[in-house]
Design a protein around this motif. Structure first.
Motif, PDB file in Angstrom:
ATOM      1  N   CYS A   1      -0.731   4.309  -0.224  1.00  0.00           N
ATOM      2  CA  CYS A   1      -1.481   5.187   0.346  1.00  0.00           C
ATOM      3  C   CYS A   1      -2.633   4.272   1.014  1.00  0.00           C
ATOM      4  CB  CYS A   1      -2.349   6.132  -0.796  1.00  0.00           C
ATOM      5  SG  CYS A   1      -3.229   7.725   0.048  1.00  0.00           S
ATOM      6  N   LYS A   2      -2.856   4.507   2.356  1.00  0.00           N
ATOM      7  CA  LYS A   2      -3.978   3.521   3.081  1.00  0.00           C
ATOM      8  C   LYS A   2      -4.818   4.614   4.127  1.00  0.00           C
ATOM      9  CE  LYS A   2      -4.156  -0.813   5.162  1.00  0.00           C
ATOM     10  NZ  LYS A   2      -3.287  -1.949   5.673  1.00  0.00           N
ATOM     11  N   ASN A   3      -6.000   3.928   4.295  1.00  0.00           N
ATOM     12  CA  ASN A   3      -6.748   4.399   5.642  1.00  0.00           C
ATOM     13  C   ASN A   3      -7.620   3.298   5.812  1.00  0.00           C
ATOM     14  OD1 ASN A   3      -8.117   5.667   7.528  1.00  0.00           O
ATOM     15  ND2 ASN A   3      -7.988   7.786   6.565  1.00  0.00           N
TER      16      ASN A   3
ATOM     17  N   TYR B   1       0.956  -1.256  -0.178  1.00  0.00           N
ATOM     18  CA  TYR B   1      -0.109  -0.111  -0.031  1.00  0.00           C
ATOM     19  C   TYR B   1       0.830   1.076   0.062  1.00  0.00           C
ATOM     20  CZ  TYR B   1      -4.078  -2.643   1.244  1.00  0.00           C
ATOM     21  OH  TYR B   1      -5.284  -3.568   1.178  1.00  0.00           O
TER      22      TYR B   1
ATOM     23  N   LYS C   1      -5.822   2.252  -0.696  1.00  0.00           N
ATOM     24  CA  LYS C   1      -7.275   2.041   0.182  1.00  0.00           C
ATOM     25  C   LYS C   1      -7.697   3.163   0.873  1.00  0.00           C
ATOM     26  CE  LYS C   1      -9.506  -1.329   3.047  1.00  0.00           C
ATOM     27  NZ  LYS C   1      -9.398  -2.575   3.673  1.00  0.00           N
ATOM     28  N   GLY C   2      -8.438   3.852   0.396  1.00  0.00           N
ATOM     29  CA  GLY C   2      -9.041   4.854   1.276  1.00  0.00           C
ATOM     30  C   GLY C   2     -10.449   5.196   0.818  1.00  0.00           C
TER      31      GLY C   2
ATOM     32  N   CYS D   1      -7.250   8.351   1.826  1.00  0.00           N
ATOM     33  CA  CYS D   1      -6.205   7.509   2.530  1.00  0.00           C
ATOM     34  C   CYS D   1      -5.105   8.324   2.739  1.00  0.00           C
ATOM     35  CB  CYS D   1      -5.405   6.609   1.116  1.00  0.00           C
ATOM     36  SG  CYS D   1      -5.011   7.625  -0.332  1.00  0.00           S
TER      37      CYS D   1
END
Length: 252
Positions: A85-87, A83, A244-245, A94
């Motif tokens: 970018c992730k949240n 990942y 994931k965002g 993200c």
């Protein structure tokens, strides 16, 4: 008599010229340390060896977003993709995991390439010893720089090779590998930045501006993780990354 005198002078001058050439040839003809003559070429060997290994390492890194041993990954078509970018929270954008992505890739590449560089030197030294060279080498350290279409690799290492009374000393070796990793990483970083800001990246719009690249978007098995595949058309090399965002709960 005048004619005989002129002939004698020409003969004497000719003898002097021949003697001068002979002196330069025999007296000044001393051994010179030249590449490929008294010694094999360690610089060329290391350049070719590292170049080959570098491309192999990069081709292993890129399907995983550049991080081979990352723990923050998702499985996609048999590869553990990192990942960028992730949240995990719903609705929220993200968070960019690698704000200095190119720099992070360079450090990862250095770490992954280290053992290969050591093997290149070990093979070189083994061959030199087989050819009766005396070899003495110090520790190895790497400096890597990604640039458009090329990877610059500097190997800092003291190395001394000797044979038949002559010695050559080295303290740095350069290697250059043609690879689009810089451009692929630049686009990947832009995708992560736009996803973090707007929860969206227009791959079609981006390709209108940068038609040397093909950018595809897919989804992983969880249904909420976006998978971007960025491909350099000329070389065929591609980078795969996970985002994931702004996830929406099931049922909404």
């Amino acid at each position: 008599m005048n004619r005989k005198g002129q002939i004698a002078i020409f003969v004497i001058v000719g003898i002097l010229i021949v003697a001068a050439f002979a002196f330069l040839f025999f007296v000044d003809k001393k051994p010179k340390i030249t590449r490929g003559q008294d010694f094999d070429n360690p610089e060329s060997y290391i350049d070719n060896c590292i170049k080959e290994r570098a491309i192999a390492v990069l081709d292993e890194m890129l399907p995983r977003a550049g991080f081979i041993d990352s723990n923050d990954t998702i499985l996609y078509k048999g590869n553990k993709v990192t990942y960028l970018c992730k949240n995990v929270n719903y609705y929220q954008p993200c968070i960019n995991q690698y704000p200095r992505y190119v720099f992070s890739l360079e450090r990862e590449f250095e770490r992954q390439l280290g053992d290969d560089v050591a093997q290149c030197f070990a093979a070189l030294e083994q061959e030199l010893v087989r050819k009766n060279y005396a070899v003495d080498g110090g520790d190895i350290s790497l400096q890597v720089k990604f640039k458009p279409d090329i990877v610059e690799i500097k190997v800092l290492r003291d190395l001394s090779i000797s044979k038949e009374g002559f010695t050559r000393n080295f303290d740095m070796f350069d290697a250059y590998a043609a690879h689009p990793v810089f451009d692929l990483a630049f686009i990947a970083n832009e995708i992560a930045a736009q996803e973090a800001r707007w929860c969206h990246f227009s791959n079609d719009g981006f390709m209108l501006l940068y038609d040397d690249f093909d950018i595809r978007k897919d989804y992983a098995y969880d249904g909420s993780t976006k998978i971007y595949i960025v491909k350099d058309k000329e070389s065929g090399k591609s980078l795969t990354m996970a985002i994931k965002g702004c996830a929406i709960p099931a049922g909404f």
